[in-house]
Write an enzyme that holds these catalytic residues in place. Structure first.
Site, PDB file in Angstrom:
ATOM      1  N   ASP A  59      -1.862   7.019  -6.840  1.00  0.00           N
ATOM      2  CA  ASP A  59      -1.964   7.973  -7.954  1.00  0.00           C
ATOM      3  C   ASP A  59      -3.238   8.819  -7.897  1.00  0.00           C
ATOM      4  O   ASP A  59      -3.196  10.024  -8.164  1.00  0.00           O
ATOM      5  CB  ASP A  59      -1.890   7.239  -9.300  1.00  0.00           C
ATOM      6  CG  ASP A  59      -0.475   6.731  -9.598  1.00  0.00           C
ATOM      7  OD1 ASP A  59       0.476   7.187  -8.935  1.00  0.00           O
ATOM      8  OD2 ASP A  59      -0.336   5.885 -10.502  1.00  0.00           O
TER       9      ASP A  59
ATOM     10  N   THR B 260      -0.407  -0.192  -5.394  1.00  0.00           N
ATOM     11  CA  THR B 260       0.905  -0.834  -5.286  1.00  0.00           C
ATOM     12  C   THR B 260       1.027  -1.726  -4.062  1.00  0.00           C
ATOM     13  O   THR B 260       1.708  -2.755  -4.094  1.00  0.00           O
ATOM     14  CB  THR B 260       2.001   0.266  -5.221  1.00  0.00           C
ATOM     15  OG1 THR B 260       1.963   0.985  -6.446  1.00  0.00           O
ATOM     16  CG2 THR B 260       3.380  -0.306  -5.013  1.00  0.00           C
TER      17      THR B 260
HETATM   18  N1  ASP Z   1       0.012   3.237  -9.936  1.00  0.00           N
HETATM   19  C1  ASP Z   1      -0.182   2.895  -8.547  1.00  0.00           C
HETATM   20  C2  ASP Z   1      -1.629   3.149  -8.193  1.00  0.00           C
HETATM   21  O1  ASP Z   1      -1.988   4.278  -8.040  1.00  0.00           O
HETATM   22  C3  ASP Z   1       0.734   3.691  -7.679  1.00  0.00           C
HETATM   23  C4  ASP Z   1       0.626   3.414  -6.191  1.00  0.00           C
HETATM   24  O2  ASP Z   1      -0.239   2.746  -5.696  1.00  0.00           O
HETATM   25  O3  ASP Z   1       1.477   3.955  -5.466  1.00  0.00           O
HETATM   26  O4  ASP Z   1      -2.407   2.231  -8.089  1.00  0.00           O
END
Ligand code: ASP
Length: 363
Positions: free
Chosen positions: A99, A21
């Site tokens: 994640d 993210t």
């Molecule tokens: N879905 C994202 C990932 O794990 C969530 C994040 O980075 O906080 O890449």
């Protein structure tokens, strides 16, 4: 804090941008990785040239990943990249999605043999382009820590704590304190001052770092026990090609021992060479298979106690050991040995402060 500067030179840090993210932009399909996000942030942030920020170079991994798409090959590629760049840099910062950050951090700790410099994984709940982003602080703090703190381990920096990577778990998908290590205090607290808990930091073996070679991709499974779990289901999970199972049981490692067919299904798989490792569904505390009769039943059939390992550490450790081509007996033995600070040895369980300054053990 100890400064790494030698002969007046600034430390050099590699920023391995893997995804997450922190570097995402919003599309019609939601947030997706976008290399331009980090580039724009770096270009627009003069603070990064502050004397306390080390020299750094960004190395982007292609393609950038939402970490939900991470596969074991990505762990190996990242570990290989750290080994390949080891001679050029004093430390590494890894920008990664939250994640599966705990899986990657754990895997790196098992794959990097003789690591003697910081590898700090960080990311964000909100993209660098979001007005409230936590990623800006994380990136700057990770760089400062990587350049100055003597924490020669794979760590996760998130919120106000630096955690041992193979002890950490993602505990919140919206709070800024997204990670915790239930069975180990933080290695450092980040506030107006950075307080490193040197008593907990592992003593590195003399380098250089080497990549532990995986000769194959083993089949490992995570199985969470629940009331009503059936013998048929367990029998199917343990069938070929399964080689290893991380089984999350209740409390101190307890299992529905009043179902003989269920125990038989497990015992049959173990007899065929499947390594079954018992970890607790609780975030804090350790498995102690002989505390209750419901755990002793597992002990009798050869289920391996995972002590106080996280599910992420147990799964990646099992993957790395099986991937090295070791026999099931040897894998089962090494699962009970602390290899990279991922578990508290039983004799030190009572929380002596010396407990973390343990030498590494050969995988
Ligand atoms: N879905 C994202 C990932 O794990 C969530 C994040 O980075 O906080 O890449």
């Amino acid at each position: 804090m100890v400064n790494l500067r030698q002969g007046g030179r600034k430390p050099k840090v590699a920023v391995l941008h893997v995804g997450g993210t922190i570097g995402m932009s919003l599309t019609n399909d939601g947030w997706v990785p976008d290399p331009a996000v980090l580039e724009r942030f770096l270009a627009a942030t003069p603070l990064l040239t502050h004397p306390d920020v080390p020299d750094f170079q960004v190395i982007r991994h292609e393609p950038l990943l939402d970490s939900s798409n991470t596969r074991p090959e990505d762990w190996v590629e990242l570990a290989a990249s750290i080994v390949a760049h080891d001679a050029e840099f004093d430390a590494f910062v890894v920008l990664h999605g939250t994640d599966t950050m705990a899986y990657t951090a754990s895997a790196l700790s098992f794959l990097l043999d003789g690591l003697n410099k910081p590898v700090i994984l960080t990311g964000a709940q909100l993209s660098l382009e979001h007005v409230m982003s936590d990623g800006r602080d994380h990136l700057v703090t990770a760089l400062v820590l990587a350049g100055q703190a003597q924490v020669p381990e794979v760590c996760i920096l998130f919120g106000s704590v630096l955690l041992r990577g193979n002890r950490a778990q993602k505990v919140s998908n919206d709070e800024f304190m997204a990670f915790e290590s239930g069975n180990l205090p933080p290695l450092a607290h980040i506030g107006a001052r950075i307080k490193v808990n040197h008593g907990l930091v592992r003593v590195p073996r003399p380098g250089p770092v080497r990549l532990r070679n995986l000769v194959r991709q083993p089949e490992v499974v995570a199985l969470r026990v629940f009331p009503g779990i059936s013998a048929k289901l367990v029998e199917r999970v343990l069938r070929q090609p399964t080689e290893g199972v991380v089984m999350a049981t209740y409390g101190t490692g307890n299992f529905p021992s009043n179902d003989q067919a269920l125990l038989d299904a497990l015992a049959e798989g173990i007899a065929r060479g499947v390594v079954v490792v018992n970890i607790s569904q609780c975030h804090r505390g350790r498995v102690s298979q002989r505390t209750y009769g419901t755990g002793t039943a597992l002990d009798r059939i050869g289920v391996v106690s995972g002590a106080d390992m996280t599910a992420e550490a147990a799964l990646t450790k099992l993957y790395c050991l099986l991937g090295q081509g070791l026999s099931p007996t040897e894998v089962a033995r090494r699962m009970t040995v602390d290899l990279a600070g991922e578990m508290t040895p039983e004799r030190l369980e009572e929380g002596t402060p010396a407990l973390m300054s343990l030498p590494s053990v050969e995988l």
